[in-house]
Design an enzyme around this catalytic site. Structure first.
Site, PDB file in Angstrom:
ATOM      1  N   ARG A 226       0.830  -1.201   0.000  1.00  0.00           N
ATOM      2  CA  ARG A 226       0.000   0.000   0.000  1.00  0.00           C
ATOM      3  C   ARG A 226       0.863   1.249   0.000  1.00  0.00           C
ATOM      4  O   ARG A 226       1.913   1.286   0.658  1.00  0.00           O
ATOM      5  CB  ARG A 226      -0.892   0.039   1.260  1.00  0.00           C
ATOM      6  CG  ARG A 226      -2.210  -0.658   1.077  1.00  0.00           C
ATOM      7  CD  ARG A 226      -3.155   0.147   0.149  1.00  0.00           C
ATOM      8  NE  ARG A 226      -4.393  -0.537  -0.159  1.00  0.00           N
ATOM      9  CZ  ARG A 226      -4.600  -1.351  -1.194  1.00  0.00           C
ATOM     10  NH1 ARG A 226      -3.639  -1.645  -2.030  1.00  0.00           N
ATOM     11  NH2 ARG A 226      -5.776  -1.894  -1.400  1.00  0.00           N
ATOM     12  N   GLU A 255      -2.271   8.430  -5.455  1.00  0.00           N
ATOM     13  CA  GLU A 255      -2.609   7.698  -6.683  1.00  0.00           C
ATOM     14  C   GLU A 255      -3.810   8.359  -7.351  1.00  0.00           C
ATOM     15  O   GLU A 255      -4.764   8.700  -6.639  1.00  0.00           O
ATOM     16  CB  GLU A 255      -2.916   6.230  -6.355  1.00  0.00           C
ATOM     17  CG  GLU A 255      -1.684   5.493  -5.851  1.00  0.00           C
ATOM     18  CD  GLU A 255      -1.948   3.997  -5.598  1.00  0.00           C
ATOM     19  OE1 GLU A 255      -3.008   3.495  -6.003  1.00  0.00           O
ATOM     20  OE2 GLU A 255      -1.077   3.363  -4.996  1.00  0.00           O
ATOM     21  N   HIS A 273      -0.234   0.516  -9.863  1.00  0.00           N
ATOM     22  CA  HIS A 273      -1.112  -0.252  -8.952  1.00  0.00           C
ATOM     23  C   HIS A 273      -1.859  -1.377  -9.689  1.00  0.00           C
ATOM     24  O   HIS A 273      -3.089  -1.387  -9.756  1.00  0.00           O
ATOM     25  CB  HIS A 273      -2.107   0.677  -8.240  1.00  0.00           C
ATOM     26  CG  HIS A 273      -2.672   0.055  -6.999  1.00  0.00           C
ATOM     27  ND1 HIS A 273      -3.088   0.796  -5.920  1.00  0.00           N
ATOM     28  CD2 HIS A 273      -2.886  -1.238  -6.652  1.00  0.00           C
ATOM     29  CE1 HIS A 273      -3.538  -0.010  -4.976  1.00  0.00           C
ATOM     30  NE2 HIS A 273      -3.431  -1.267  -5.406  1.00  0.00           N
TER      31      HIS A 273
HETATM   32  P1  NAD Z   1      -2.958  -9.631   5.274  1.00  0.00           P
HETATM   33  O1  NAD Z   1      -3.943  -8.942   6.145  1.00  0.00           O
HETATM   34  O2  NAD Z   1      -3.075 -11.098   5.085  1.00  0.00           O
HETATM   35  O3  NAD Z   1      -1.472  -9.312   5.759  1.00  0.00           O
HETATM   36  C1  NAD Z   1      -1.075  -8.070   6.249  1.00  0.00           C
HETATM   37  C2  NAD Z   1      -0.056  -8.344   7.342  1.00  0.00           C
HETATM   38  O4  NAD Z   1       0.452  -7.084   7.797  1.00  0.00           O
HETATM   39  C3  NAD Z   1      -0.680  -9.027   8.577  1.00  0.00           C
HETATM   40  O5  NAD Z   1       0.010 -10.246   8.861  1.00  0.00           O
HETATM   41  C4  NAD Z   1      -0.502  -8.027   9.683  1.00  0.00           C
HETATM   42  O6  NAD Z   1      -0.235  -8.619  10.944  1.00  0.00           O
HETATM   43  C5  NAD Z   1       0.701  -7.235   9.183  1.00  0.00           C
HETATM   44  N1  NAD Z   1       0.827  -5.939   9.818  1.00  0.00           N
HETATM   45  C6  NAD Z   1      -0.147  -5.078  10.189  1.00  0.00           C
HETATM   46  N2  NAD Z   1       0.389  -3.993  10.777  1.00  0.00           N
HETATM   47  C7  NAD Z   1       1.716  -4.187  10.777  1.00  0.00           C
HETATM   48  C8  NAD Z   1       2.819  -3.414  11.228  1.00  0.00           C
HETATM   49  N3  NAD Z   1       2.647  -2.254  11.865  1.00  0.00           N
HETATM   50  N4  NAD Z   1       4.069  -3.901  11.046  1.00  0.00           N
HETATM   51  C9  NAD Z   1       4.270  -5.086  10.426  1.00  0.00           C
HETATM   52  N5  NAD Z   1       3.270  -5.877   9.997  1.00  0.00           N
HETATM   53  C10 NAD Z   1       2.008  -5.420  10.165  1.00  0.00           C
HETATM   54  O7  NAD Z   1      -3.055  -8.872   3.866  1.00  0.00           O
HETATM   55  P2  NAD Z   1      -2.507  -9.385   2.454  1.00  0.00           P
HETATM   56  O8  NAD Z   1      -3.623 -10.020   1.701  1.00  0.00           O
HETATM   57  O9  NAD Z   1      -1.242 -10.124   2.650  1.00  0.00           O
HETATM   58  O10 NAD Z   1      -2.222  -7.976   1.747  1.00  0.00           O
HETATM   59  C11 NAD Z   1      -1.079  -7.211   2.110  1.00  0.00           C
HETATM   60  C12 NAD Z   1      -1.172  -5.818   1.513  1.00  0.00           C
HETATM   61  O11 NAD Z   1      -1.177  -5.900   0.087  1.00  0.00           O
HETATM   62  C13 NAD Z   1      -2.455  -5.080   1.900  1.00  0.00           C
HETATM   63  O12 NAD Z   1      -2.141  -3.760   2.259  1.00  0.00           O
HETATM   64  C14 NAD Z   1      -3.249  -5.059   0.637  1.00  0.00           C
HETATM   65  O13 NAD Z   1      -4.088  -3.921   0.566  1.00  0.00           O
HETATM   66  C15 NAD Z   1      -2.148  -5.007  -0.404  1.00  0.00           C
HETATM   67  N6  NAD Z   1      -2.579  -5.436  -1.739  1.00  0.00           N
HETATM   68  C16 NAD Z   1      -2.058  -4.783  -2.820  1.00  0.00           C
HETATM   69  C17 NAD Z   1      -2.462  -5.145  -4.096  1.00  0.00           C
HETATM   70  C18 NAD Z   1      -1.910  -4.426  -5.302  1.00  0.00           C
HETATM   71  O14 NAD Z   1      -2.625  -4.326  -6.301  1.00  0.00           O
HETATM   72  N7  NAD Z   1      -0.678  -3.976  -5.276  1.00  0.00           N
HETATM   73  C19 NAD Z   1      -3.414  -6.165  -4.271  1.00  0.00           C
HETATM   74  C20 NAD Z   1      -3.879  -6.836  -3.156  1.00  0.00           C
HETATM   75  C21 NAD Z   1      -3.456  -6.475  -1.894  1.00  0.00           C
END
Ligand code: NAD
Length: 299
Positions: A226, A255, A273
């Site tokens: 993100r 964005e 993105h």
């Molecule tokens: P998820 O919820 O499974 O994993 C996120 C992880 O971040 C969790 O394990 C959580 O404990 C950890 N976390 C939260 N706060 C934290 C902190 N302060 N320090 C360290 N770790 C922390 O989510 P996911 O499905 O693995 O997605 C991860 C990210 O990817 C999300 O932000 C999501 O929005 C993003 N994403 C981006 C795209 C893209 O198009 N680029 C697509 C899908 C998801």
């Protein structure tokens, strides 16, 4: 029963919803003004990231029972207010895991071998055999900031490439194949750092000027998570200083990206993105979103 589709959604998903006997009103380019006029008659709406479901939209949606986000992040929806109003907010968190993990690994290899820069050189008709000495990812350490679904999927692939994986995730107590470490230890150890956290108060600019200073010289940084989690000015400076040998970005603080400063640097590569933007990922997102609509409206 009907649903308003507010952003471009896979046609197969619309078919699944229709086949369940729910009327689909497809307005993928709906403007915020049109949305306020249209929403009152709909018990359910589907959005991706373009449409903003603000307090105003929720107030106008007097019949709303469910907001379905075809995707993971809920930053474009006022979730607390929707919940206060008794409206369910549903998303498709598992649908894009593989797509984002594969893009991340693609970026890791692209940074290691400077693939975009080499291609650009070839397109200019050059033959710069000596200018592009790369590195192997095998034997290197990948530091994951956030080790949820996508972080772990990246780890599996990185381990298969011969990498060691460490992760900083204070909300996880144990992981198979991945050593959990404190952030400072990760910054000091990692050859590649990849962010997979949501953008929260805690993760805002988690990679800032002081974090870059703690990294190895020549580190490579990837963000397919993100925007807002990397201080982009600090990254710019760290690249200029030679601290960061390469950065790959799919997400940005603002964005669409309006300030092209980072991309003026040859070491920075990126995409608009598109982490979830694969044929398979989009189909999966659509299919799961369709199921959520049906469950929300038909129980
Ligand atoms: P998820 O919820 O499974 O994993 C996120 C992880 O971040 C969790 O394990 C959580 O404990 C950890 N976390 C939260 N706060 C934290 C902190 N302060 N320090 C360290 N770790 C922390 O989510 P996911 O499905 O693995 O997605 C991860 C990210 O990817 C999300 O932000 C999501 O929005 C993003 N994403 C981006 C795209 C893209 O198009 N680029 C697509 C899908 C998801």
């Amino acid at each position: 029963m009907k649903v308003l589709i507010c952003d471009a959604t896979d046609p197969k998903a619309l078919k699944i919803i229709e086949e369940a006997g729910i009327e689909v009103v497809n307005q993928p380019d709906i403007t915020p003004e049109e949305l306020l006029e249209t929403i009152p008659e709909f018990p359910c709406m589907v959005v991706r990231s373009r449409t903003k479901v603000t307090r105003e939209v929720i107030d106008a949606g007097t019949a709303l029972k469910a907001i379905v986000r075809a995707g993971v992040g809920l930053d474009n929806i006022d979730v607390p207010y929707a919940k206060e109003k008794g409206i369910q907010v549903l998303n498709t968190p598992t649908a894009s895991t593989q797509s984002v993990a594969e893009l991340t690994v693609g970026y890791m290899l692209a940074l290691a071998r400077q693939l975009p820069q080499m291609t650009a050189s070839m397109k200019e008709g050059k033959w710069e055999k000596k200018a592009f000495t790369g590195i192997e990812v095998s034997g290197k350490t990948l530091g994951l900031i956030g080790s949820g679904r996508i972080g772990r999927a990246v780890a599996d692939r990185a381990i298969a490439l011969g990498m060691t994986v460490v992760a900083y995730d204070p909300y996880i107590s144990e992981l198979e194949n991945i050593e959990l470490v404190e952030l400072d230890e990760l910054l000091a150890k990692a050859d590649f750092i990849s962010l997979h956290v949501p953008h929260t108060d805690e993760t805002h600019n988690i990679l800032d000027q002081s974090a870059f200073k703690k990294m190895k010289d020549g580190v490579r940084v990837i963000n397919c998570g993100r925007g807002g989690t990397i201080d982009e000015d600090a990254l710019y400076q760290a690249v200029l200083d030679g601290k960061v040998a390469g950065a790959a970005l799919d997400v940005y603080a603002q964005e669409p990206l309006t300030d092209p400063k980072l991309f003026s640097l040859n070491q920075v590569i990126g995409s608009p993105h598109v982490g979830a933007g694969t044929k398979e990922g989009k189909a999966r997102v659509g299919e799961i979103a369709a199921q959520k609509v049906i469950e929300a409206l038909k129980g």
